[in-house]
Design an enzyme around this catalytic site. Structure first.
Site, short mmCIF file in Angstrom:
data_model
loop_
_atom_site.label_atom_id
_atom_site.label_comp_id
_atom_site.label_asym_id
_atom_site.label_seq_id
_atom_site.Cartn_x
_atom_site.Cartn_y
_atom_site.Cartn_z
N CYS A 228 0.82 -1.21 0.00
CA CYS A 228 0.00 0.00 0.00
C CYS A 228 0.86 1.27 0.00
O CYS A 228 1.43 1.62 -1.02
CB CYS A 228 -0.99 -0.03 1.17
SG CYS A 228 -2.35 1.15 1.00
N HIS B 39 -3.95 -5.18 0.56
CA HIS B 39 -3.41 -5.63 1.85
C HIS B 39 -3.51 -7.16 1.95
O HIS B 39 -4.58 -7.70 2.22
CB HIS B 39 -4.18 -4.98 3.00
CG HIS B 39 -3.89 -3.53 3.16
ND1 HIS B 39 -2.90 -3.04 3.98
CD2 HIS B 39 -4.46 -2.44 2.57
CE1 HIS B 39 -2.86 -1.72 3.90
NE2 HIS B 39 -3.79 -1.33 3.06
N GLU C 212 -2.42 -8.95 4.28
CA GLU C 212 -2.45 -9.37 5.67
C GLU C 212 -3.85 -9.52 6.25
O GLU C 212 -4.02 -10.18 7.28
CB GLU C 212 -1.64 -8.39 6.54
CG GLU C 212 -2.22 -6.97 6.65
CD GLU C 212 -1.77 -6.04 5.55
OE1 GLU C 212 -1.80 -4.82 5.78
OE2 GLU C 212 -1.39 -6.52 4.47
N SER D 237 -2.67 -13.03 37.23
CA SER D 237 -4.06 -12.62 37.14
C SER D 237 -5.00 -13.82 37.12
O SER D 237 -6.20 -13.68 37.27
CB SER D 237 -4.29 -11.82 35.85
OG SER D 237 -4.16 -12.65 34.72
N GLY D 238 -4.44 -15.01 36.91
CA GLY D 238 -5.28 -16.19 36.74
C GLY D 238 -5.58 -16.47 35.28
O GLY D 238 -6.15 -17.50 34.94
N GLY D 239 -5.22 -15.53 34.42
CA GLY D 239 -5.48 -15.68 33.00
C GLY D 239 -4.36 -16.40 32.27
O GLY D 239 -3.34 -16.78 32.85
N ASP E 202 -2.22 -15.31 29.87
CA ASP E 202 -0.96 -14.62 29.64
C ASP E 202 -0.02 -14.70 30.84
O ASP E 202 1.14 -15.09 30.71
CB ASP E 202 -1.22 -13.15 29.29
CG ASP E 202 -2.13 -12.99 28.09
OD1 ASP E 202 -2.19 -13.93 27.27
OD2 ASP E 202 -2.80 -11.95 27.98
N SER E 203 -0.53 -14.32 32.01
CA SER E 203 0.36 -14.31 33.18
C SER E 203 0.74 -15.73 33.60
O SER E 203 1.85 -15.96 34.09
CB SER E 203 -0.30 -13.57 34.36
OG SER E 203 -1.47 -14.24 34.80
N THR E 204 -0.15 -16.69 33.37
CA THR E 204 0.17 -18.08 33.71
C THR E 204 1.28 -18.62 32.82
O THR E 204 2.24 -19.25 33.30
CB THR E 204 -1.08 -18.97 33.58
OG1 THR E 204 -2.10 -18.48 34.46
CG2 THR E 204 -0.76 -20.41 33.93
#
Length: 511
Positions: free
Chosen positions: A80, A168, A170, A222-224, A226-228
């Site tokens: 683009c 595009h 993507e 956080s229990g989620g 990502d943090s786990t």
């Protein structure tokens, strides 16, 4: 730095990160850098991609990349704005479009004997998003593809592995976009497809060990997902030197503090639960602006971590489960010109009084990649399947100021909605779901009495990375049952609505 990298130069397009997503899907590692701050050492990059941009190559504020060490020396794909830039400043011509060039289009001409467009046929759908168009190809430009309204939809420069495309590849709407990227990266640039979850784990563990050494690290759980995943990665790298803190900020889902602590039992992690709900509620008192709420929560988290870190002798690092979309939406990708959408509570550094350094093992990967990395390390499938939950918790799902009563109402509503999704076998078909407490009351009738109570909105979306999302067409029967349960069981709510907005133009969260 890994070998066989792809360098993406960002000119401020919100699509830039989607380029990275598609490249990663090919098991190829890539990095995004601002167009005006490329890496000094390009030796590890085997190919370069120029992104789109909201800017015009015809404007006085045109964004000029330094391509002296790239063009003609490395395979280059210009998308683009990038394609317009190469044309405009290399003997071609760019002018305002005569017709609307936004949305779906179909290729009406394809130069089929070109490796770049191998297996791409006439009629293939592509996605256009521009107000300027390439009227004349650059010097030595060879036309590769056209659409009905865009003659110069793709081109190459003879004598170079340099390609320009006006559309595009993507975005999902470009049906063969991933194949075009594969043709360019694998067949032309000969980049190895060796970037996998296992290779990410190995390289990240080594990077953490090199960076942290024998220092102690405190991590906010956080229990989620990502943090786990971040915790397990860090534990693999530094073992008992990792200290995990799970904070009850008073804005978690119903009963989540106890259930999350139980969830980590048996995982070998050193986890301490801290109930700081009063501190957070005090910090949020009287705040209704979403950005002020996010920053107040971020500051309170930092204060809690500072308190806890001071109880651990010689701790030097604060680890966070920051992932790529958090960084992208808080600031532009690694400092580029992309627009800021919203700040994230765990992005943006630490105040001067806190002497801890930051380690973010997931900072450069997307949510679905985080899940694959977690699976490769043997983390429980049910835990990895948890829906994303915002770091600021229910504070950004309560529009307006925060009170304990509003938190109670939303926790009850959210529990009915999420448990209902699980009971009806819909939870795993949804990427993220939650309820929003609106700052309005509505008139209702219960029995023979008039009510004037709160309105809640239910939100459920499907996505792969959080960058784009579509609302989920939940069954009417489920919505009807859920609405009845909420209104009958949650005191203070008399109306339920369902959010049918996609991202973009909306965001997943309301604040």
């Amino acid at each position: 730095m890994q070998q066989n990298n792809v360098l993406i130069l960002d000119f401020g397009s919100q699509y830039t990160q989607l380029i990275a997503r598609r490249v990663r899907e090919l098991n190829i590692y890539c990095e995004i850098h601002p167009f005006n701050k490329p890496p000094k050492d390009l030796s590890n990059f085997k190919a370069v991609v120029l992104s789109g941009s909201p800017n015009s190559v015809r404007s006085k504020d045109v964004l000029h990349p330094e391509l002296k060490e790239i063009r003609g020396k490395k395979p280059l794909l210009a998308v683009c704005y990038g394609a317009q830039y190469l044309a405009h400043f290399s003997g071609g011509k760019v002018a305002p479009s005569d017709t609307r060039e936004y949305g779906r289009a179909n290729l009406s001409f394809v130069k089929t004997n070109e490796t770049f467009l191998e297996d791409i046929s006439i009629g293939s759908q592509v996605w256009m998003s521009h107000s300027d168009t390439i009227k004349q190809l650059p010097t030595n430009g060879v036309l590769l593809a056209s659409t009905k309204d865009v003659k110069n939809a793709a081109y190459k420069i003879q004598g170079e592995d340099t390609f320009g495309i006006q559309f595009h590849p993507e975005v999902y709407h470009s049906k063969d976009g991933k194949k075009i990227l594969e043709n360019f990266l694998v067949k032309i640039a000969q980049v190895s497809q060796t970037w996998t979850p296992d290779s990410f784990v190995d390289s990240t563990v080594k990077s953490i060990q090199d960076k942290v050494g024998n220092d102690k690290v405190v991590l906010g759980l956080s229990g989620g997902v990502d943090s786990t995943v971040a915790a397990v990665l860090l534990h693999k790298a530094i073992g008992e030197n990792l200290y995990c803190i799970f904070v009850n900020n008073g804005l978690l889902r119903k009963n989540e503090f106890d259930s999350v602590l139980k969830q980590y039992e048996g995982m070998g992690l050193n986890v301490k639960g801290v109930n700081a709900s009063k501190r957070f509620m005090l910090a949020l008192a009287g705040l209704s602006d979403p950005e002020k709420k996010r920053k107040a929560i971020g500051n309170a988290f930092i204060e809690v971590f500072d308190d806890q870190a001071n109880k651990i002798q010689d701790v030097k690092w604060l680890a966070q489960g920051t992932i790529y979309p958090d960084v992208i939406e808080s600031v532009s990708a690694t400092g580029g010109p992309s627009a800021t959408i919203k700040s994230h509570h765990n992005v943006g550094g630490l105040p001067d009084f806190m002497k801890l350094k930051i380690v973010e093992p997931l900072r450069m990967i997307f949510k679905d990649e985080v899940r694959r990395v977690g699976a490769s390390m043997g983390i429980d499938k049910e835990l990895l399947g948890r829906h994303p939950f915002p770091g600021p918790g229910l504070a950004i799902r309560i529009l307006g100021d925060i009170t304990p009563e509003k938190v109670r109402i939303l926790q009850e509503v959210d529990a009915i909605f999420i448990n209902g999704l699980k009971e009806d076998g819909l939870y795993d078909k949804v990427w993220q779901a939650g309820a929003i407490l609106l700052p309005v009351n509505s008139v209702g009738v219960m029995g023979d009495e008039r009510t004037y109570e709160k309105v809640v909105a239910l939100r459920a979306v499907e996505s792969t990375d959080g960058m784009t999302a579509d609302w989920v067409n939940l069954p009417y029967e489920f919505l009807q049952k859920t609405s009845n349960n909420i209104i009958n069981k949650v005191k203070g709510v008399n109306r339920v609505v369902y959010d049918i907005s996609s991202k973009p133009p909306a965001t997943i969260e309301w604040e």
